[in-house]
Scaffold this motif. Structure first.
Motif, PDB file in Angstrom:
ATOM      1  N   TYR A 158      43.886  48.956  45.672  1.00 51.30           N
ATOM      2  CA  TYR A 158      43.771  47.696  46.412  1.00 51.30           C
ATOM      3  C   TYR A 158      42.352  47.119  46.307  1.00 51.30           C
ATOM      4  O   TYR A 158      42.124  45.977  46.651  1.00 51.30           O
ATOM      5  N   VAL A 159      41.400  47.972  45.876  1.00 54.52           N
ATOM      6  CA  VAL A 159      40.013  47.508  45.756  1.00 54.52           C
ATOM      7  C   VAL A 159      39.804  46.786  44.423  1.00 54.52           C
ATOM      8  O   VAL A 159      38.871  46.007  44.268  1.00 54.52           O
ATOM      9  N   VAL A 160      40.724  47.030  43.459  1.00 51.87           N
ATOM     10  CA  VAL A 160      40.542  46.487  42.100  1.00 51.87           C
ATOM     11  C   VAL A 160      40.258  44.972  42.073  1.00 51.87           C
ATOM     12  O   VAL A 160      39.331  44.540  41.390  1.00 51.87           O
ATOM     13  N   PRO A 161      41.024  44.146  42.830  1.00 46.00           N
ATOM     14  CA  PRO A 161      40.736  42.699  42.751  1.00 46.00           C
ATOM     15  C   PRO A 161      39.315  42.342  43.196  1.00 46.00           C
ATOM     16  O   PRO A 161      38.823  41.267  42.887  1.00 46.00           O
ATOM     17  N   GLY A 172      34.236  42.974  41.339  1.00 48.55           N
ATOM     18  CA  GLY A 172      32.938  42.309  41.155  1.00 48.55           C
ATOM     19  C   GLY A 172      32.035  42.526  42.349  1.00 48.55           C
ATOM     20  O   GLY A 172      30.902  43.035  42.223  1.00 48.55           O
ATOM     21  N   ALA A 173      32.552  42.169  43.546  1.00 48.69           N
ATOM     22  CA  ALA A 173      31.772  42.332  44.781  1.00 48.69           C
ATOM     23  C   ALA A 173      31.453  43.807  44.992  1.00 48.69           C
ATOM     24  O   ALA A 173      30.363  44.176  45.442  1.00 48.69           O
ATOM     25  N   PHE A 174      32.415  44.665  44.613  1.00 47.69           N
ATOM     26  CA  PHE A 174      32.233  46.104  44.806  1.00 47.69           C
ATOM     27  C   PHE A 174      31.086  46.610  43.939  1.00 47.69           C
ATOM     28  O   PHE A 174      30.252  47.396  44.397  1.00 47.69           O
ATOM     29  N   VAL A 202      34.525  43.220  50.536  1.00 46.93           N
ATOM     30  CA  VAL A 202      35.629  44.019  49.988  1.00 46.93           C
ATOM     31  C   VAL A 202      36.495  44.547  51.126  1.00 46.93           C
ATOM     32  O   VAL A 202      37.715  44.453  51.105  1.00 46.93           O
ATOM     33  N   SER A 203      35.820  45.069  52.136  1.00 48.07           N
ATOM     34  CA  SER A 203      36.515  45.713  53.248  1.00 48.07           C
ATOM     35  C   SER A 203      37.442  44.743  53.977  1.00 48.07           C
ATOM     36  O   SER A 203      38.608  45.031  54.231  1.00 48.07           O
ATOM     37  N   LEU A 204      36.925  43.546  54.284  1.00 52.00           N
ATOM     38  CA  LEU A 204      37.737  42.570  55.019  1.00 52.00           C
ATOM     39  C   LEU A 204      38.859  42.030  54.134  1.00 52.00           C
ATOM     40  O   LEU A 204      39.967  41.761  54.619  1.00 52.00           O
ATOM     41  N   GLY A 205      38.585  41.906  52.837  1.00 50.94           N
ATOM     42  CA  GLY A 205      39.646  41.476  51.917  1.00 50.94           C
ATOM     43  C   GLY A 205      40.755  42.510  51.878  1.00 50.94           C
ATOM     44  O   GLY A 205      41.947  42.179  51.853  1.00 50.94           O
ATOM     45  N   LEU A 206      40.342  43.769  51.915  1.00 55.59           N
ATOM     46  CA  LEU A 206      41.307  44.874  51.873  1.00 55.59           C
ATOM     47  C   LEU A 206      42.180  44.882  53.132  1.00 55.59           C
ATOM     48  O   LEU A 206      43.397  45.057  53.055  1.00 55.59           O
TER      49      LEU A 206
END
Length: 611
Positions: free
Chosen positions: A23-26, A29-31, A113-117
């Motif tokens: 789920y982090v893949v998208p 970049g930010a990661f 990333v966290s909030l997107g996840l």
């Protein structure tokens, strides 16, 4: 044999965790930027420790040149003049700025990333709920489903992002510190390494405990939301039957259970952290002894810097060890999330779509039992309805009438027998298409906390012109009460329509069915919530709504079904009598007895003697 178990658990943990990281893949970049930030942050730790070497050496001789030891820089006259006195404070400020930059990049982009996840998982769970079959909702309480979307998701993102932050930031810090220590004095450093396996064993044993406890906490949290949501939804029943003390006790028990489990986890953590500290400080004690013993020709600055850098190691190591509890909590949450996401959606193997059906219904040899139960609820049901005809199902509660009504829109899947709509088996229609041809008015009307107009024009009907909505409301005899309301069609109805009477809600449901204009209409106890006045209105509304539509009516009140073309009398899942109202009365059997019970005065006493 039992020896395999822990590795199997760890294996599944790893599988769940890897699936979570997908789920982090998208956000890669930010990661990547956040990882770079943490890398910068980690690189500053050994720098700060190493500055101490210059500081201690500068205590003896503050005027010494900072770059004297670096041959290719000492040629630069202005660098050669830079004394320890100016260089040490200046470097501390530069390192702090560098560290600040790393910290900002790391934390900000990781939060992104966290909030997107959180959002992605919540949306997946909610969208998935909409595809699950009815039996899933029958066997899972709403509190646990809601808790999964709210509480478990935040646990999971902690594991996917906060844990990674600690692993990268503290892990890199440990690596950088360690490399610097090896470079400064490799013999001493290798002695330190001997203590690491002890720490590893402690981490492994604690993480198993954390995971078990975390699963229990999540279940307990679900109980808390479940009790609360039941009480909120059923507050009228709670108040009218004096259920407050019972609900208080139930909530207290669920909450206390949750507290006890949280405490148990805190206790594990609280015992585990100081024990680990103790092990690390014992290592430090050994180290100091060795430094004094093996100092060789190192300067005081070298040794102070070495001890300081070694002293910086316990904190990141401790944080790395604590990360396992965050990860275990997340894995436990992720398991429950993936459990739901892996549920098979409603089966939809149909490929046929029809723009419009005439509404001919054929039921042939239908036998049905609910999933997980052997007792059939329907046995060998067969009947046919021509387009535009009205069929009424009557019988005692539990005779299978509503079950039959639920099978037509395919809320449940039947194994034996056939239901044909316009000569095509229901299973062959695409689910969305099939349901478009059927309008359902149940006894429990569901309304949404929205305006009256939006409640009538709901789902596929959204965006219907106001004129059509008004016409539907008029035909359902709802316009009279809607127009008296302060905002008319824009009036909000409250959660599940609490601001309306039973009859008003029922008429809105009929208006919704009228607006849908489906060729097949199912009325499940649609008039049971009504007083006689409303029923008269609704009877007129139903006459209008049934006109030209194939209608299946389930009713307790026989007055609503006397006009039916065919009446099916059901008992214990079987059709025991069939015919028109007059034919069934003439039979003087089951239907006549039901009729005489409701209209004692209108049927000769002979009818009731058969009871």
């Amino acid at each position: 044999m039992p020896d395999h178990h822990p590795s199997a658990t760890q294996q599944s943990s790893l599988k769940v965790y890897m699936r979570l990281l997908r789920y982090v893949v998208p956000y890669s970049g930010a990661f990547a930027i956040s990882l770079l930030g943490f890398l910068i942050f980690a690189s500053t730790q050994p720098m700060l420790g190493y500055i101490l070497k210059f500081f201690v050496d500068g205590l003896n001789n503050p005027e010494a040149s900072f770059f004297a030891q670096v041959p290719y820089l000492s040629d630069q006259s202005w660098l050669a003049d830079l004394k320890l006195l100016q260089a040490v404070p200046l470097l501390i400020i530069l390192i702090a700025l560098w560290q600040g930059l790393g910290s900002f990049l790391g934390n900000y982009f990781l939060a992104k990333v966290s909030l997107g996840l959180v959002q992605d998982l919540r949306v997946s769970l909610f969208n998935n709920l909409l595809t699950l079959p009815n039996r899933y909702f029958d066997s899972n309480n709403s509190g646990h489903l809601i808790s999964r979307i709210t509480y478990n998701v935040t646990m999971v993102t902690g594991a996917a992002t906060d844990a990674i932050k600690v692993v990268v930031r503290e892990g890199m810090t440990v690596i950088f510190l360690f490399a610097t220590l090896l470079w400064m004095n490799w013999k001493l450093t290798l002695v330190m390494v001997a203590i690491l396996p002890v720490i590893g064993v402690m981490v492994a044993s604690a993480s198993k405990k954390f995971r078990k406890q975390s699963k229990k906490i999540q279940a307990a949290m679900g109980d808390v939301t479940h009790v609360a949501s039941e009480t909120i939804h059923g507050y009228r029943v709670v108040r009218s039957f004096g259920g407050e003390p019972y609900e208080q006790a139930r909530f207290l028990h669920a909450s206390a259970d949750n507290k006890a489990k949280q405490l148990r986890m805190v206790k594990t953590n609280a015992v585990y952290t100081p024990t680990l500290q103790l092990v690390i400080y014992c290592a430090m004690a050994v180290l100091m002894f060795l430094v004094l013993l093996l100092r060789g020709d190192a300067s005081a600055g070298d040794l102070v810097a070495y001890i300081s850098l070694a002293g910086l190691l316990p904190k990141p190591i401790r944080q790395l060890s604590e990360v396992s509890s965050t990860i275990q909590r997340g894995v436990a949450g992720a398991e429950s999330i993936f459990e739901q996401l892996d549920e098979a959606p409603e089966t939809d193997e149909g490929a046929e779509e029809r723009e419009r059906v005439s509404g001919r219904l054929d039921v042939r040899g239908l036998t049905f039992s609910y999933p997980g139960s052997d007792a059939p609820v329907l046995r060998d049901i067969s009947f046919a309805v021509e387009p535009g005809q009205m069929v009424a199902l009557v019988g005692r509660s539990g005779s299978g009438k509503s079950t039959l009504a639920n099978l037509i829109p395919r809320f449940y899947h039947h194994e034996h027998g056939q239901i044909l709509l316009d000569g095509l088996d229901l299973e062959r229609y695409r689910l969305r298409n099939l349901r478009r041809h059927i309008a359902l008015v149940g006894q429990n009307v569901t309304l949404f906390n929205d305006s009256i107009a939006n409640n009538i024009a709901y789902g596929d009907l959204a965006g219907a012109p106001l004129a059509a909505i008004r016409q539907a409301a008029e035909d359902a005899y709802a316009a009279e009460f809607i127009e008296k309301m302060p905002q008319g069609y824009d009036t909000l109805v409250g959660e599940n329509g609490v601001l309306l009477s039973g009859g008003q809600r029922q008429r809105l449901a009929i208006a919704r069915a009228l607006l849908k204009d489906a060729p097949v209409l199912i009325l499940d106890e649609a008039t049971s919530a009504l007083d006689t006045e409303s029923e008269r209105h609704i009877q007129a509304a139903l006459d209008k709504v049934m006109h030209g539509r194939t209608t299946l009516v389930i009713a307790h009140r026989l007055s609503t079904i006397e006009k039916a073309d065919l009446i099916l009398v059901m008992d214990r899942g079987e059709i025991v009598e069939r015919g028109s109202h007059a034919e069934l009365l003439a039979l003087n059997g089951y239907y006549a007895r039901l009729h005489s019970r409701q209209f004692d005065e209108s049927v000769p006493a002979a009818g009731s003697e058969a009871d």
